[in-house]
Structure formats: structure tokens, C-alpha cells
Design a protein around this motif. Structure first.
Motif, PDB file in Angstrom:
ATOM      1  N   ALA A   1      -6.982  -4.967   5.356  1.00  0.00           N
ATOM      2  CA  ALA A   1      -7.521  -4.879   6.709  1.00  0.00           C
ATOM      3  C   ALA A   1      -8.471  -3.693   6.898  1.00  0.00           C
ATOM      4  O   ALA A   1      -9.524  -3.841   7.532  1.00  0.00           O
ATOM      5  CB  ALA A   1      -6.367  -4.822   7.714  1.00  0.00           C
ATOM      6  N   PRO A   2      -8.168  -2.500   6.363  1.00  0.00           N
ATOM      7  CA  PRO A   2      -9.142  -1.404   6.517  1.00  0.00           C
ATOM      8  C   PRO A   2     -10.476  -1.699   5.834  1.00  0.00           C
ATOM      9  O   PRO A   2     -11.521  -1.249   6.318  1.00  0.00           O
ATOM     10  CB  PRO A   2      -8.440  -0.212   5.859  1.00  0.00           C
ATOM     11  CG  PRO A   2      -7.010  -0.549   5.846  1.00  0.00           C
ATOM     12  CD  PRO A   2      -6.936  -2.025   5.711  1.00  0.00           C
TER      13      PRO A   2
ATOM     14  N   HIS B   1      -2.447  -6.795   5.440  1.00  0.00           N
ATOM     15  CA  HIS B   1      -2.534  -5.440   5.998  1.00  0.00           C
ATOM     16  C   HIS B   1      -3.186  -4.480   5.024  1.00  0.00           C
ATOM     17  O   HIS B   1      -3.785  -3.490   5.425  1.00  0.00           O
ATOM     18  CB  HIS B   1      -1.127  -4.944   6.357  1.00  0.00           C
ATOM     19  CG  HIS B   1      -0.587  -5.560   7.611  1.00  0.00           C
ATOM     20  ND1 HIS B   1      -1.289  -5.580   8.790  1.00  0.00           N
ATOM     21  CD2 HIS B   1       0.579  -6.182   7.866  1.00  0.00           C
ATOM     22  CE1 HIS B   1      -0.573  -6.182   9.713  1.00  0.00           C
ATOM     23  NE2 HIS B   1       0.563  -6.570   9.181  1.00  0.00           N
ATOM     24  N   LYS B   2      -3.056  -4.799   3.746  1.00  0.00           N
ATOM     25  CA  LYS B   2      -3.608  -3.888   2.752  1.00  0.00           C
ATOM     26  C   LYS B   2      -5.136  -3.924   2.758  1.00  0.00           C
ATOM     27  O   LYS B   2      -5.784  -2.901   2.545  1.00  0.00           O
ATOM     28  CB  LYS B   2      -3.083  -4.276   1.371  1.00  0.00           C
ATOM     29  CG  LYS B   2      -3.349  -3.252   0.296  1.00  0.00           C
ATOM     30  CD  LYS B   2      -2.713  -3.685  -1.008  1.00  0.00           C
ATOM     31  CE  LYS B   2      -2.865  -2.633  -2.076  1.00  0.00           C
ATOM     32  NZ  LYS B   2      -2.222  -3.032  -3.327  1.00  0.00           N
TER      33      LYS B   2
ATOM     34  N   GLN C   1       4.252  -2.999   9.459  1.00  0.00           N
ATOM     35  CA  GLN C   1       3.718  -1.665   9.202  1.00  0.00           C
ATOM     36  C   GLN C   1       2.228  -1.758   8.901  1.00  0.00           C
ATOM     37  O   GLN C   1       1.815  -1.541   7.767  1.00  0.00           O
ATOM     38  CB  GLN C   1       4.445  -1.022   8.014  1.00  0.00           C
ATOM     39  CG  GLN C   1       5.948  -1.004   8.152  1.00  0.00           C
ATOM     40  CD  GLN C   1       6.612  -0.387   6.942  1.00  0.00           C
ATOM     41  OE1 GLN C   1       6.187   0.631   6.443  1.00  0.00           O
ATOM     42  NE2 GLN C   1       7.657  -1.032   6.464  1.00  0.00           N
ATOM     43  N   PRO C   2       1.417  -2.122   9.881  1.00  0.00           N
ATOM     44  CA  PRO C   2      -0.015  -2.269   9.598  1.00  0.00           C
ATOM     45  C   PRO C   2      -0.674  -0.912   9.354  1.00  0.00           C
ATOM     46  O   PRO C   2      -0.272   0.105   9.918  1.00  0.00           O
ATOM     47  CB  PRO C   2      -0.547  -2.932  10.863  1.00  0.00           C
ATOM     48  CG  PRO C   2       0.409  -2.541  11.917  1.00  0.00           C
ATOM     49  CD  PRO C   2       1.746  -2.432  11.261  1.00  0.00           C
ATOM     50  N   LEU C   3      -1.699  -0.949   8.528  1.00  0.00           N
ATOM     51  CA  LEU C   3      -2.481   0.269   8.302  1.00  0.00           C
ATOM     52  C   LEU C   3      -3.372   0.555   9.500  1.00  0.00           C
ATOM     53  O   LEU C   3      -3.506   1.686   9.943  1.00  0.00           O
ATOM     54  CB  LEU C   3      -3.329   0.112   7.043  1.00  0.00           C
ATOM     55  CG  LEU C   3      -2.583   0.221   5.715  1.00  0.00           C
ATOM     56  CD1 LEU C   3      -3.501  -0.116   4.577  1.00  0.00           C
ATOM     57  CD2 LEU C   3      -2.023   1.610   5.534  1.00  0.00           C
ATOM     58  N   ILE C   4      -4.048  -0.484   9.990  1.00  0.00           N
ATOM     59  CA  ILE C   4      -4.840  -0.351  11.210  1.00  0.00           C
ATOM     60  C   ILE C   4      -4.475  -1.501  12.123  1.00  0.00           C
ATOM     61  O   ILE C   4      -3.859  -2.474  11.697  1.00  0.00           O
ATOM     62  CB  ILE C   4      -6.370  -0.355  10.928  1.00  0.00           C
ATOM     63  CG1 ILE C   4      -6.787  -1.674  10.264  1.00  0.00           C
ATOM     64  CG2 ILE C   4      -6.778   0.817  10.076  1.00  0.00           C
ATOM     65  CD1 ILE C   4      -8.279  -1.874  10.220  1.00  0.00           C
TER      66      ILE C   4
ATOM     67  N   LYS D   1     -12.446  -3.929   8.193  1.00  0.00           N
ATOM     68  CA  LYS D   1     -12.979  -3.131   9.300  1.00  0.00           C
ATOM     69  C   LYS D   1     -14.191  -2.319   8.838  1.00  0.00           C
ATOM     70  O   LYS D   1     -15.195  -2.205   9.552  1.00  0.00           O
ATOM     71  CB  LYS D   1     -11.871  -2.198   9.804  1.00  0.00           C
ATOM     72  CG  LYS D   1     -12.283  -1.279  10.926  1.00  0.00           C
ATOM     73  CD  LYS D   1     -12.183  -1.996  12.251  1.00  0.00           C
ATOM     74  CE  LYS D   1     -12.334  -1.010  13.407  1.00  0.00           C
ATOM     75  NZ  LYS D   1     -13.741  -0.736  13.697  1.00  0.00           N
TER      76      LYS D   1
ATOM     77  N   TYR E   1       0.826  -1.184   0.000  1.00  0.00           N
ATOM     78  CA  TYR E   1       0.000   0.000   0.000  1.00  0.00           C
ATOM     79  C   TYR E   1       0.870   1.247   0.000  1.00  0.00           C
ATOM     80  O   TYR E   1       2.042   1.217   0.360  1.00  0.00           O
ATOM     81  CB  TYR E   1      -0.930  -0.007   1.212  1.00  0.00           C
ATOM     82  CG  TYR E   1      -0.338  -0.675   2.430  1.00  0.00           C
ATOM     83  CD1 TYR E   1      -0.516  -2.033   2.625  1.00  0.00           C
ATOM     84  CD2 TYR E   1       0.407   0.037   3.345  1.00  0.00           C
ATOM     85  CE1 TYR E   1       0.033  -2.661   3.714  1.00  0.00           C
ATOM     86  CE2 TYR E   1       0.958  -0.589   4.444  1.00  0.00           C
ATOM     87  CZ  TYR E   1       0.758  -1.934   4.613  1.00  0.00           C
ATOM     88  OH  TYR E   1       1.324  -2.565   5.691  1.00  0.00           O
TER      89      TYR E   1
END
Lengths: 200, 181
Positions: free
Chosen positions: B83-84, B80-81, A193-196, B87, A175
Motif C-alpha cells: 500500500a505505501p 498492506h505491505k 495493522q495497516p502501514l498507511i 500511494k 512487513y
């Protein structure tokens, strides 16, 4: 194209055409590989695509290798004498199974590897371009093969190789805001490096 | 109005029965949202086929809008990409809602311990049922579904205060793969 030209290996033809750029070449079980300097790569790529004897109309794959720690024993890495509960297929292999790279690992950190295929002649060629860590950029071939566009973005994302002349060189897998290039051997293994959410 | 006050006890009795009736109705009308990201999706599809027949449990009708769903099936590795997005899908679902973590990748991250993967979706959203397996067998999934039904019938709902972790204490063991080397 006559048949006697067919008999000449591809690496010989490339060697004769670009003697000043080719570093080395080798052949193993019909797989032909040529190592070439970065400065002559774009010219050779144009030749590979447009020459009727070559006619590589398909760039099958582009990838990159980081040789930063290749062949070097890390102080923390396991050795054959380390008592290990790991199963046999996870145990470290003896160093005799390493191979020679034809260029110095200390001088050239990266290899950008191209796999070409010609659907007209049904032959393949692997091209490796060694790159120094200090000047890790290479001309983009996305103008010659459109499929190189995303391959080169992936290599930029994972290894941080800059492709000069690329129309849209930005991350494709990770990302925006991700720092570093995760497949480099000096990227910290534990770095997250998590986004959330928490860093775990 | 005076007669209404006299019947308060019966009203109380009615209220508890209403909860039970609601739970019974809800547990057989599971509208699931499949958040399928990886290979577990194949086993999820196998569970939905007539051979295993998820519709026996009232869960045969996936809704592909989170606003129409009340059970979120997170199936497959969550990076991780994305994950938002997960949520956000969870936030868009209306109450009451439940979450099922399908497969070890969603439970704990599985064997992916790297820069790209979320180590368990319960670090992001609360989870009701964990179905481990790589991928879980359909029988395993149905077992988890029955456990979810029991939870729904009891009216149990995950109430996690904002900001705190929903992760069970069992999962908080430190992960030290270096000790194996």
C-alpha cells in the motif's frame, strides 16, 4: 543399494535407526509419515540427506500446523443445528470427520511438517515434528537444504516458530513492524495493522 | 492594450472552448500506468490485445513510469505491505491524473477480509472509476474506460481534501459476516 533394502519401507528404516527419537509412524496409500522428537530431528535430517539408501536431495516443502483449537467446538462456532443461510459447501462438517494425530493436542500445539523427496530413488517421506507452545523452537535445516532458508522464514513469520541456527530469521511475507503471527489460531481474526490508511 | 480589454468577452468565450478542446484531447491520449499485482492482470492484458483493441480509445500505450502517466490502473489485490508503494506511485504522477480501480479487490477488497489486504484502494488514494468483477470482462473494462473518458472530457477531477475518505457513501455499510453464522 540392493533391491531387498528397497522393499523395506522408509519408516521402518528410520525406526530402526532412531528408535529413541521416533514417536510414531504410519503409512497410507504409499505416503509414509514419521513423527519424531525435536531433539533428534537434526541428526535424522543429516541421515536422510547423506545416507545412500535415503539420499533425500530435495526438501520439497516445509510447513506448520497450529492445533490450538483442533477438534474443539468453539462457543461461537456454528454447529449442525444452527440455522444457517450458508450453501452446503460452507456448512460445518460433522465432527466424525476429524482424525487422530498420534500425539496430544494439549501437550503439543504445533506440528512442523517436512516433505522430502529423493530424485535418486524417487521416493518421498513426510516428517512431522511436534512442538510444545512453551518451547516452540526447532533446529534449522537450512544448512542441509538451502531451500529451507525461506521456508523457515515463512514459518517464523506466520506461526512464530523459532529456528535455531538460521542465518537470517526475519519476516518474509509480512512487513517489519507487524505484530504477532497471523496464522496462529489465537491471532484475532479482526485485527488489522495497516502501514498507511485507516484500520478497516 | 485597449483593444485587448475590448476583446475580453471573446477571450472568455475562447477560455471555455479551450477547456473543451483540452478535455477532448486528453480523453484520447490516455497514458496509463498499470499497477498490476494479481490475476486481474491477465484480463487487463486481454483487454489490451488486438481483439478488444484498447487503442481505439487512445489508451493503448502503457507508460511504466508514473511521471509519464496520467491514468493509474490499479489492477489486482493490494496488500498492506504494498500500500505505501501504491500511494507513492500516485504521488509521483503529475496533475492532471485519474485513478481506475480494476476488479473487486481494488474496489472493496473483494472476498479478502483478512490481516493482509487493503479493503479498497479508495481508503488510500482517490478513485475516479470503479470496474467491478473478478476479474472484469474486457467489455466491462472498456465500459469503464469510456466512462473515464467522459469524466476526463468534462474536466472533472477528483478533489478530495487531504485526510478525508474518498470512499463513496454506498460502501460505508457495516460489514458483519457474523450475522450469517
Amino acid at each position: 543399494m540392493d533391491s531387498e533394502q528397497q522393499a523395506v519401507p522408509l519408516i521402518m528404516r528410520v525406526q530402526q535407526r532412531f528408535p529413541q527419537w521416533v514417536i510414531a509412524s504410519h503409512q497410507y496409500r504409499g505416503q509414509e509419515t514419521v513423527l519424531i522428537h525435536r531433539e533428534g530431528f537434526l541428526e535424522m535430517a543429516q541421515f536422510l540427506r547423506d545416507d545412500p539408501g535415503m539420499a533425500f536431495d530435495f526438501l520439497m516443502d516445509t510447513s506448520c500446523v497450529d492445533y490450538l483449537k483442533f477438534g474443539k467446538i468453539q462457543s461461537s462456532s456454528p454447529t449442525l443445528t444452527t440455522p444457517s443461510p450458508l450453501p452446503y459447501y460452507m456448512k460445518p462438517k460433522p465432527l466424525t470427520q476429524t482424525w487422530t494425530r498420534l500425539v496430544s493436542n494439549d501437550e503439543y500445539r504445533f506440528d512442523v511438517v517436512y516433505h522430502f523427496y529423493s530424485s535418486i530413488h524417487n521416493h518421498r517421506l513426510r516428517v512431522k515434528v511436534p512442538l510444545r507452545a512453551a518451547e516452540s523452537n526447532i533446529p534449522s535445516v537450512s544448512g542441509l537444504w538451502a531451500t529451507a532458508n525461506w521456508f523457515e522464514r515463512e514459518i517464523w513469520d506466520m506461526f512464530g516458530i523459532r529456528f535455531t541456527g538460521h542465518p537470517n530469521l526475519k519476516r518474509i511475507l509480512m512487513y517489519e513492524g507487524f505484530e504477532g503471527h497471523p496464522l496462529r489460531k489465537d491471532y484475532p481474526v479482526r485485527k488489522r495493522q495497516p502501514l498507511i490508511g485507516p484500520v478497516n | 492594450m485597449s483593444s485587448f480589454g475590448a476583446d475580453l468577452s471573446s477571450l472568455n468565450w475562447m477560455a471555455t472552448r479551450l477547456d473543451a478542446a483540452l478535455g477532448w484531447a486528453r480523453k484520447f491520449s490516455i497514458f496509463q500506468y498499470p499497477f498490476v499485482t494479481a490475476c486481474c492482470g491477465m484480463e487487463y492484458m486481454a483487454t489490451a490485445t488486438s481483439h478488444y483493441d484498447m487503442d481505439r480509445f487512445g489508451a493503448g500505450f502503457p507508460r511504466f513510469s508514473p511521471r509519464q502517466a496520467d491514468v493509474l490502473f490499479v489492477v489486482g489485490t493490494v496488500s498492506h505491505k504494498i500500500a505505501p508503494v501504491l500511494k507513492r506511485v500516485y504521488d509521483q504522477m503529475t496533475e492532471p491524473k485519474w485513478v481506475v480501480a480494476f476488479g473487486v479487490c481494488t474496489c472493496t477488497g473483494g472476498f479478502y477480509d483478512n490481516y493482509a489486504t487493503v479493503r479498497g484502494i479508495d481508503t488510500i488514494i482517490p478513485v475516479d472509476i470503479y470496474i467491478p468483477g473478478c476479474p472484469p470482462r474486457p467489455e466491462n473494462v472498456l465500459d469503464g474506460l469510456i466512462k473515464l473518458q467522459e469524466k476526463i472530457a468534462q474536466g472533472a477531477r477528483v478533489t478530495v481534501p487531504q485526510g478525508s475518505s474518498a470512499r463513496p457513501a454506498d460502501f460505508e455499510t457495516p460489514h458483519t459476516p457474523e450475522t450469517h453464522l
